[in-house]
Design a protein around this motif. Structure first.
Motif, PDB file in Angstrom:
ATOM      1  N   GLU A 291       0.836  -1.209   0.000  1.00 11.28           N
ATOM      2  CA  GLU A 291       0.000   0.000   0.000  1.00 11.28           C
ATOM      3  C   GLU A 291       0.871   1.259   0.000  1.00 11.28           C
ATOM      4  O   GLU A 291       0.568   2.241   0.686  1.00 11.28           O
ATOM      5  N   LYS A 292       1.942   1.277  -0.788  1.00 10.23           N
ATOM      6  CA  LYS A 292       2.855   2.423  -0.766  1.00 10.23           C
ATOM      7  C   LYS A 292       2.179   3.717  -1.230  1.00 10.23           C
ATOM      8  O   LYS A 292       2.589   4.808  -0.827  1.00 10.23           O
ATOM      9  N   ASN A 293       1.145   3.616  -2.058  1.00 12.57           N
ATOM     10  CA  ASN A 293       0.490   4.816  -2.584  1.00 12.57           C
ATOM     11  C   ASN A 293      -0.507   5.427  -1.604  1.00 12.57           C
ATOM     12  O   ASN A 293      -0.950   6.567  -1.806  1.00 12.57           O
ATOM     13  N   THR A 294      -0.880   4.680  -0.570  1.00 15.45           N
ATOM     14  CA  THR A 294      -1.923   5.164   0.348  1.00 15.45           C
ATOM     15  C   THR A 294      -1.498   5.180   1.808  1.00 15.45           C
ATOM     16  O   THR A 294      -2.189   5.792   2.628  1.00 15.45           O
ATOM     17  N   ILE A 295      -0.410   4.521   2.163  1.00 15.08           N
ATOM     18  CA  ILE A 295      -0.082   4.359   3.581  1.00 15.08           C
ATOM     19  C   ILE A 295       0.125   5.694   4.281  1.00 15.08           C
ATOM     20  O   ILE A 295      -0.321   5.886   5.425  1.00 15.08           O
ATOM     21  N   GLU A 296       0.764   6.648   3.635  1.00 10.39           N
ATOM     22  CA  GLU A 296       1.006   7.932   4.292  1.00 10.39           C
ATOM     23  C   GLU A 296      -0.288   8.701   4.508  1.00 10.39           C
ATOM     24  O   GLU A 296      -0.518   9.273   5.586  1.00 10.39           O
ATOM     25  N   GLU A 297      -1.164   8.698   3.519  1.00 13.93           N
ATOM     26  CA  GLU A 297      -2.423   9.429   3.652  1.00 13.93           C
ATOM     27  C   GLU A 297      -3.326   8.798   4.702  1.00 13.93           C
ATOM     28  O   GLU A 297      -3.958   9.508   5.491  1.00 13.93           O
ATOM     29  N   ILE A 298      -3.383   7.461   4.764  1.00 11.65           N
ATOM     30  CA  ILE A 298      -4.247   6.845   5.772  1.00 11.65           C
ATOM     31  C   ILE A 298      -3.705   7.124   7.173  1.00 11.65           C
ATOM     32  O   ILE A 298      -4.482   7.340   8.118  1.00 11.65           O
ATOM     33  N   LEU A 299      -2.391   7.172   7.325  1.00 12.94           N
ATOM     34  CA  LEU A 299      -1.837   7.496   8.638  1.00 12.94           C
ATOM     35  C   LEU A 299      -2.183   8.928   9.037  1.00 12.94           C
ATOM     36  O   LEU A 299      -2.523   9.194  10.201  1.00 12.94           O
TER      37      LEU A 299
END
Length: 286
Positions: A52-60
């Motif tokens: 989930e490299k494309n979304t992990i930062e935003e979900i955090l």
């Protein structure tokens, strides 16, 4: 104070004490203890992660913005797309005493002081990652959160409300109770409703969305459950075991932004057949 008022006050105290004793006798007879509401609980958000490299930062960012007294437990299920390296970098920066790390997606920095990150030695599946995460929980309430942005942490207040006021032990967030959602695959909808109906038949619950990611538990609920499923069988398994434990279950409407397979959706028809087997298996035995 007059004698009549004194007598009235005494009668009220005796009556209240008798009512309290009757409530306690009722609880003992039922074999269940309904705990009171929660005051400023610590929230443990458990996030299983795989590629989930494309979304992990935003979900955090979204999770950290949505909760105050919290810990965020991330379990990487042996990602191979760079997600694992991103999380390792976060963990290294935290070990150096940093409170945040610059984001790689162009967004705001990621606050890392409340993150706890664990790594699986091989890809074992969502159920296995959640088992690992649950074993690390220190909070009063546990929220399951996917890392793919389909489920919005802005729904946390609705999910937590029945636990906070003492009405529920477990809360399911339902995609089918009038919350806003992206219009997507018809057959996924049919499959979800069918699996939920079958699960309800076996558990005698009346859920509308058994397969939802958003499941919230008082921590003592999970402490009394042994989980075995490795992949997406976690959903029917935990539902069956919550029902067997006679925990109080609520459902609340949530929003849902389902993604396509091109965007990274992972669940397939094979997981649907596995869910069928799990519904029957965990109804019949532990």
């Amino acid at each position: 104070m007059s004698e009549s008022k004194t007598m009235k006050s005494t009668y009220e105290l005796v009556d209240a004490e008798l009512q309290n004793k009757e409530v306690m006798r009722s609880i003992v007879r039922s074999g269940r203890r309904h705990p009171p509401g929660l005051d400023n609980p610590k929230i443990s958000v458990v996030i299983p992660v795989y590629n989930e490299k494309n979304t992990i930062e935003e979900i955090l960012r979204r999770v950290l913005d949505a909760t105050v007294r919290r810990e965020v437990i991330i379990v990487d299920d042996f990602s191979t797309d760079g997600t694992r390296q991103m999380l390792e970098n976060m963990m290294a920066c935290k070990a150096q005493g940093n409170l945040e790390i610059p984001a790689t997606d162009g967004g705001l920095p990621i606050q890392i002081n409340d993150l706890r990150i664990f790594f699986q030695e091989k890809n074992c599946g969502k159920g296995a990652a959640l088992r690992r995460g649950f074993a690390e929980v220190t909070g009063d309430v546990v929220i399951v959160q996917d890392a793919d942005l389909e489920y919005d942490p802005l729904d946390y207040p609705k999910l937590l409300e029945p636990l906070m006021d003492g009405r529920a032990d477990v809360v399911f967030g339902s995609r089918f109770l009038s919350g806003p959602q992206r219009v997507h695959y018809f057959w996924h909808y049919v499959g979800n409703r069918f699996l939920t109906l079958l699960s309800d038949i076996f558990t005698n619950l009346n859920l509308t969305d058994m397969e939802t990611c958003y499941k919230v538990f008082r921590s003592e609920v999970l402490q009394g459950i042994t989980l075995r499923s490795q992949r997406f069988g976690f959903e029917p398994e935990i539902t069956a075991k919550v029902a067997k434990g006679k925990w109080r279950v609520y459902e609340v409407p949530i929003s849902y932004a389902g993604r396509s397979y091109e965007e990274g959706k992972k669940i397939t028809w094979k997981d649907g057949f596995q869910a069928l087997w799990c519904i029957v298996r965990y109804w019949a035995a532990d």
